[in-house]
Design a protein around this motif. Structure first.
Motif, PDB file in Angstrom:
ATOM      1  N   ARG A  79      39.974  38.635   5.395  1.00 45.69           N
ATOM      2  CA  ARG A  79      40.679  39.826   5.882  1.00 45.69           C
ATOM      3  C   ARG A  79      41.671  40.400   4.865  1.00 45.69           C
ATOM      4  O   ARG A  79      42.333  41.399   5.138  1.00 45.69           O
ATOM      5  CB  ARG A  79      41.440  39.516   7.185  1.00 45.69           C
ATOM      6  N   SER A  81      42.755  42.247   1.259  1.00 48.98           N
ATOM      7  CA  SER A  81      42.246  43.184   0.261  1.00 48.98           C
ATOM      8  C   SER A  81      43.112  43.073  -0.991  1.00 48.98           C
ATOM      9  O   SER A  81      44.267  42.622  -0.929  1.00 48.98           O
ATOM     10  CB  SER A  81      42.294  44.619   0.793  1.00 48.98           C
ATOM     11  N   ASP A 165      41.303  49.319  -4.670  1.00 47.33           N
ATOM     12  CA  ASP A 165      40.565  49.019  -3.440  1.00 47.33           C
ATOM     13  C   ASP A 165      39.553  47.896  -3.633  1.00 47.33           C
ATOM     14  O   ASP A 165      39.089  47.304  -2.656  1.00 47.33           O
ATOM     15  CB  ASP A 165      39.833  50.270  -2.951  1.00 47.33           C
ATOM     16  N   GLN A 166      39.219  47.607  -4.899  1.00 50.61           N
ATOM     17  CA  GLN A 166      38.180  46.622  -5.169  1.00 50.61           C
ATOM     18  C   GLN A 166      38.679  45.383  -5.901  1.00 50.61           C
ATOM     19  O   GLN A 166      38.136  44.288  -5.722  1.00 50.61           O
ATOM     20  CB  GLN A 166      37.057  47.271  -5.987  1.00 50.61           C
ATOM     21  N   ARG A 191      39.411  39.917  -6.108  1.00 47.80           N
ATOM     22  CA  ARG A 191      38.330  40.897  -5.913  1.00 47.80           C
ATOM     23  C   ARG A 191      37.819  40.838  -4.485  1.00 47.80           C
ATOM     24  O   ARG A 191      37.903  39.815  -3.806  1.00 47.80           O
ATOM     25  CB  ARG A 191      37.186  40.618  -6.884  1.00 47.80           C
ATOM     26  N   ARG A 192      37.308  41.975  -4.039  1.00 54.37           N
ATOM     27  CA  ARG A 192      36.730  42.034  -2.698  1.00 54.37           C
ATOM     28  C   ARG A 192      35.449  41.211  -2.640  1.00 54.37           C
ATOM     29  O   ARG A 192      34.642  41.215  -3.574  1.00 54.37           O
ATOM     30  CB  ARG A 192      36.408  43.481  -2.324  1.00 54.37           C
ATOM     31  N   GLY A 196      36.538  39.854   3.150  1.00 54.90           N
ATOM     32  CA  GLY A 196      37.913  39.817   2.637  1.00 54.90           C
ATOM     33  C   GLY A 196      37.973  39.851   1.133  1.00 54.90           C
ATOM     34  O   GLY A 196      37.427  40.757   0.507  1.00 54.90           O
ATOM     35  N   ALA A 197      38.652  38.863   0.553  1.00 57.71           N
ATOM     36  CA  ALA A 197      38.808  38.824  -0.905  1.00 57.71           C
ATOM     37  C   ALA A 197      38.822  37.372  -1.350  1.00 57.71           C
ATOM     38  O   ALA A 197      38.897  36.443  -0.538  1.00 57.71           O
ATOM     39  CB  ALA A 197      40.116  39.514  -1.315  1.00 57.71           C
TER      40      ALA A 197
END
Length: 266
Positions: A79, A81, A165-166, A191-192, A196-197
């Protein structure tokens, strides 16, 4: 956390002194002992963390003949980012109570210097150029540290590879707060991934990384301190693996909720 420290703090409910056990992949990595130095990523190649694949050495530690060490940990963050992590590295550094949320068993104090005061700037820009002075335990050793955040370009990351965002890369030089000595570098590349990340952390400490801070002059006292930093042993390396894994996994547990509450109140 002392009694009364969180009185009146909107984020008090995120204080949780119960930390999860170490992930199994970290336990396994520690059990293997020091890994062969040729497997390790060098600071010059840090930007290869932005490649899509995993590297051969993602968890554990290595010890080098010059007394330096390399530490690597992988933290899965459901969850979360990348922009949340950028926010955290700005937000937590300005108040000790916030810093204690991150590692309830080891973090003691923080003070912030520098960086931008422009609250409209992207989160990443708010901590780059600043220094976080922290007191924390790594294992049983108390460190009084100066963590100087630098632009990811210093470690070779391109802006194109770090769309907020990534992905993001938190990069810093690690030194002592009490004397003008630096003794290492770190990067947390986030990183995504699906759901999640993930954070891939790397530390290069001791040995050849020990250096006088710009403008400082070498004294007998500084040389004595520097010599101690040049020789980091197995115990310190293991403690670094454990510390990083525990604090990042603990952060991942509450970061999505505290970030969303902060955003709603902006």
């Amino acid at each position: 956390m002392r009694a009364g420290e969180l009185d009146g703090k909107w984020y008090a409910k995120y204080w949780n002194p119960v930390m999860a056990p170490l992930p199994e992949h970290i336990k396994e990595a520690i059990g293997l002992g020091p890994q062969a130095p040729p497997l390790c990523l060098s600071p010059d190649n840090a930007a290869t963390l932005s490649d899509t694949s995993y590297q051969e050495f993602e968890n554990g530690y290595s010890l080098f003949s010059d007394g330096s060490m390399h530490v690597a940990t992988l933290t899965r963050m459901p969850r979360v980012s990348p922009v949340m992590v950028d926010w955290w590295f700005w937000w937590h550094a300005t108040e000790t109570q916030r810093y204690k949320l991150w590692h309830p068993r080891a973090h003691l104090y923080t003070e912030w210097s520098g960086g931008t005061v422009d609250q409209s700037a992207p989160y990443r820009d708010r901590y780059i150029g600043g220094t976080s002075f922290v007191d924390e335990y790594v294992g049983s050793s108390l460190g009084e540290l100066a963590i100087q955040f630098v632009h990811p370009g210093r470690l070779g990351f391109s802006d194109n590879s770090l769309d907020p965002d990534q992905a993001t890369a938190i990069c810093a030089t690690v030194g002592l707060s009490s004397v003008p000595l630096d003794w290492g570098h770190l990067v947390h590349y986030v990183r995504r991934v699906k759901g999640g990340a993930e954070m891939r952390s790397r530390f290069w400490m001791g040995g050849k990384y020990v250096a006088l801070r710009a403008g400082a002059s070498l004294t007998d006292e500084l040389e004595t301190v520097a010599e101690g930093l040049r020789r980091l042993g197995d115990g310190h390396a293991r403690a670094m693996v454990v510390h990083c894994s525990r604090e990042m996994n603990h952060l991942a547990a509450f970061l999505p909720d505290i970030f969303e509450e902060f955003r709603r109140s902006e």
